[in-house]
Scaffold this motif. Structure first.
Motif, PDB file in Angstrom:
ATOM      1  N   ARG A 234      -2.090   4.418   2.120  1.00 39.52           N
ATOM      2  CA  ARG A 234      -1.859   4.579   0.649  1.00 39.52           C
ATOM      3  C   ARG A 234      -2.150   3.120   0.072  1.00 39.52           C
ATOM      4  O   ARG A 234      -2.264   3.156  -1.252  1.00 39.52           O
ATOM      5  CB  ARG A 234      -0.540   4.902   0.225  1.00 39.52           C
ATOM      6  N   ARG A 235      -2.118   2.083   0.724  1.00 39.03           N
ATOM      7  CA  ARG A 235      -2.277   0.874   0.477  1.00 39.03           C
ATOM      8  C   ARG A 235      -3.664   0.122   0.820  1.00 39.03           C
ATOM      9  O   ARG A 235      -3.987  -0.803   0.453  1.00 39.03           O
ATOM     10  CB  ARG A 235      -1.147  -0.185   0.668  1.00 39.03           C
ATOM     11  N   ARG A 236      -4.385   1.088   1.367  1.00 41.73           N
ATOM     12  CA  ARG A 236      -5.877   0.769   2.163  1.00 41.73           C
ATOM     13  C   ARG A 236      -6.772   1.522   1.486  1.00 41.73           C
ATOM     14  O   ARG A 236      -7.112   2.678   2.201  1.00 41.73           O
ATOM     15  CB  ARG A 236      -5.858   0.662   3.563  1.00 41.73           C
ATOM     16  N   ARG A 442      -5.206  -3.253  -8.264  1.00 36.36           N
ATOM     17  CA  ARG A 442      -4.296  -3.698  -7.421  1.00 36.36           C
ATOM     18  C   ARG A 442      -4.426  -3.234  -5.877  1.00 36.36           C
ATOM     19  O   ARG A 442      -3.285  -3.150  -5.284  1.00 36.36           O
ATOM     20  CB  ARG A 442      -2.697  -3.840  -7.734  1.00 36.36           C
ATOM     21  N   ARG A 444      -5.217  -0.083  -4.865  1.00 38.71           N
ATOM     22  CA  ARG A 444      -5.031   1.378  -4.975  1.00 38.71           C
ATOM     23  C   ARG A 444      -6.298   2.263  -4.721  1.00 38.71           C
ATOM     24  O   ARG A 444      -6.195   3.264  -4.480  1.00 38.71           O
ATOM     25  CB  ARG A 444      -4.094   1.865  -5.858  1.00 38.71           C
TER      26      ARG A 444
END
Length: 672
Positions: A234-236, A442, A444
């Motif tokens: 989810r953050r990559r 950021r 996402r």
């Protein structure tokens, strides 16, 4: 080339009805023609099917055996059984072979790109196992009628092996891609467990067949692993985009399989709408291509919009089907409904309402681009540091990148995204350095085509504003130069005459004329096109008065044709003559000045000569504005002005200056 299998001649749409041997007629049932024995529910039924295939294959090898077929028109014919050749193989056979070959090549391509990556290695195994279950099926699913039962069962076992191995490799792939969740020994455990289940099924140790259950468990395990990977990524955004390739293509493949293979029988459309198993294998290739694209990080920056459109379309289809089925069920349960009432409800109420709702949900909403004022403010900011700050602020408000840095080395001429969508390169603009942005929102999401179009729009708008600003500055400079030339040439001549005038009344008249000329210069207003003869006639008394004040005799002649002069040409002609006369008064120490003006062959020629002391060449190249103004005016009219000492210009005695420029609107007729 013979294949060792029996075949028969007949049209492609002819269905076998019976096998005729030595006068005996054996009926062919639909169960004899099924493509895949796995559709049989029990092991006993499969054994009976293989035995029946052996009996039919043996009967087809009997001398004089014939196959009775019936085509779509009901025509019955008998065809002799013969040895099958390569030319008898249908297209669907070669289609399945092609799928197997392509899957192997794709696997080799991906592992060649990333040979040290476990995900690429496992994907290469997928490429090997796909033909392992597709090619055996290609043989038995395209048999003309029957084949030896033992061979059929062997090919079916190979098909099961390939499918189980494919499922095990898929589970392992999602345990390692895009982030490795388990160590490599777990991969061996997955394959070992799959092998045990495969052996149990092949040796019939269990009372029921477990092949379908094994494949279903593998698919479920792969889905669970994919969901875990989705959560962890989810953050990559790069990893998630790679997963999205797989999910999107899986959705397409599964959706097409359901629509073409499963839905027609459910909806009562009959078997004619069901694609054959051979063509259904092509849907596996769709999923395979999606996995390859994700592993190779292929054009991830273009994926988001495509993937979301596919998901919305698929969701829209499901929504429409669900709503329509719900309406049908509801109307069917109502006692008051009839065919006319159902038509009215569906046609006048339901379908318009459904269309309106779907349009509201699935029609994309395009946000207006509202950054024009910020771009204008940026372009008109003079301080370089402030411009940099405003550009960074604008990019941050648009994309909110995780990182933003200046790039002074890359020759970026147009905005572009990196192949994986993680970086957006913004070219230099309005004196600003290029920018390199990483990971939008950021971190996402990735950059995509919409982001490139947004930057293109920004840059185009900025360039338009910058060009307008530059044109404005050039216009200001040009207007300043024009006013300066006119003040020097027009007002300078008028004020010089007033300076040499002794009579107070005449001096006042010259000053009033100078003020009027000043207003004309500032406003650049003219009286429209003027006659060449009128312009020269108006100038004659002015020039004569100025020269008479300093004791110089005037010889003034106007000959040739008449013509209309545009305001710019008339103004330039006046200014040139006034400036030349001023030079004579100030520098020549002459006693006679000759002015000769004419229009001939569409050109205006003005000659001014004097009998003064001449000039040095350095005087033409000096710092004064007079000579420069004269040359600028002549060039603006598309003409030229030349200066020559005594006798050098058409044998004219004394110093001479000649102005020439072309006319746009000549007038028929000659001057007296």
């Amino acid at each position: 080339m013979a294949l060792g299998l029996s075949g028969f001649d007949g049209s492609s749409d002819a269905m076998p009805q019976a096998l005729v041997t030595a006068g005996e007629r054996t009926l062919i049932t639909p169960a004899d023609l099924i493509e895949e024995p796995d559709v049989l529910p029990e092991r006993v039924a499969q054994i009976a099917f293989f035995s029946r295939q052996s009996d039919l294959a043996l009967a087809m090898q009997a001398p004089g055996a014939q196959v009775e077929t019936r085509d779509a028109t009901g025509t019955v014919r008998l065809s002799d059984v013969r040895e099958r050749t390569l030319g008898d193989l249908p297209f669907v056979f070669w289609f399945q072979v092609l799928i197997g070959v392509v899957s192997v090549l794709i696997g080799a391509w991906v592992v060649g790109l990333r040979p040290a990556d476990w995900g690429a290695r496992l994907f290469a195994l997928l490429g090997l196992f796909l033909p392992a279950f597709a090619m055996p099926a290609a043989i038995y699913s395209t048999r003309p009628l029957a084949m030896d039962g033992a061979l059929f069962e062997t090919l079916s076992i190979l098909n099961h092996f390939g499918a189980c191995a494919f499922g095990a490799a898929l589970v392992c792939l999602f345990l390692v891609y895009p982030r490795q969740l388990v160590p490599p020994p777990v991969f061996a455990a997955v394959f070992a467990l799959t092998g045990i289940l495969f052996v149990l099924d092949v040796l019939h140790i269990l009372p029921v067949t477990i092949h379908h259950a094994t494949v279903a468990m593998q698919m479920l395990a792969a889905i669970v692993a994919a969901m875990i990977q989705w959560w962890l990524s989810r953050r990559r955004p790069v990893d998630r985009a790679g997963l999205r390739w797989f999910l999107t293509t899986t959705l397409v493949g599964a959706g097409l399989f359901i629509a073409l293979r499963a839905m027609p029988p459910v909806l009562g459309m009959g078997d004619s709408f069901v694609i054959s198993q051979g063509y259904a294998f092509g849907l596996f290739l769709t999923v395979h291509l999606g996995l390859a694209a994700g592993l190779a990080r292929y054009r991830l920056f273009e994926l988001n919009a495509f993937a979301y459109r596919v998901w919305f379309w698929f969701a829209g289809i499901l929504l429409v089907v669900a709503i329509d089925l719900g309406l049908v069920v509801w109307l069917n349960t109502q006692a008051w409904t009839s065919l006319p009432v159902a038509i009215v409800v569906a046609g006048l109420l339901y379908f318009p309402l459904r269309q309106h709702v779907l349009e509201r949900i699935f029609t994309p909403k395009r946000a207006a681009f509202t950054r024009s004022s910020e771009i204008v403010d940026l372009v008109f900011t003079r301080e370089a540091e402030r411009r940099d700050e405003k550009w960074d602020t604008l990019l941050a408000s648009l994309f909110d990148p995780l990182e933003s840095e200046r790039d002074t080395t890359s020759p970026v001429t147009a905005p572009r995204a990196s192949s994986d969508g993680s970086t957006l390169l913004v070219p230099s603009f309005a004196g600003l350095d290029a920018r390199r942005l990483r990971l939008a929102d950021r971190g996402r999401r990735l950059f995509g085509p919409d982001d490139i179009r947004a930057i293109d729009t920004l840059l185009d708008l900025g360039r338009i504003v910058e060009e307008g600003r530059a044109a404005y500055k050039l216009g200001v400079v040009a207007e300043r130069d024009r006013i300066s030339r006119d003040l020097h040439d027009h007002l300078g001549a008028q004020l010089l005459s007033a300076l040499h005038t002794v009579d107070a009344g005449e001096k006042d008249e010259l000053l009033r004329r100078t003020l009027s000329e000043l207003r004309t210069i500032v406003s650049e207003e003219g009286a429209g096109d003027q006659s060449f003869a009128d312009v020269m006639a108006d100038l004659r008394p002015e020039i004569a008065d100025r020269l008479s004040l300093v004791g110089i005799t005037l010889d003034y002649r106007v000959t040739g044709d008449d013509a209309l002069l545009p305001p710019a040409a008339a103004s330039a002609l006046r200014a040139t003559l006034r400036e030349l006369v001023s030079n004579v008064i100030k520098h020549a120490d002459a006693s006679v000045v000759s002015v000769c003006a004419q229009v001939k062959d569409g050109r205006v020629t003005l000659d001014v000569t004097d009998d003064g002391r001449g000039f040095e060449q350095e005087a033409l190249d000096g710092p004064g504005r007079g000579m420069s103004n004269l040359k600028t005016r002549a060039a603006a009219l598309g003409g030229s002005i030349v200066f020559a000492p005594a006798g050098a210009l058409d044998d004219i005695a004394g110093v001479a200056a000649r102005l020439r420029f072309p006319l746009e609107q000549p007038i028929a007729g000659s001057l007296p």
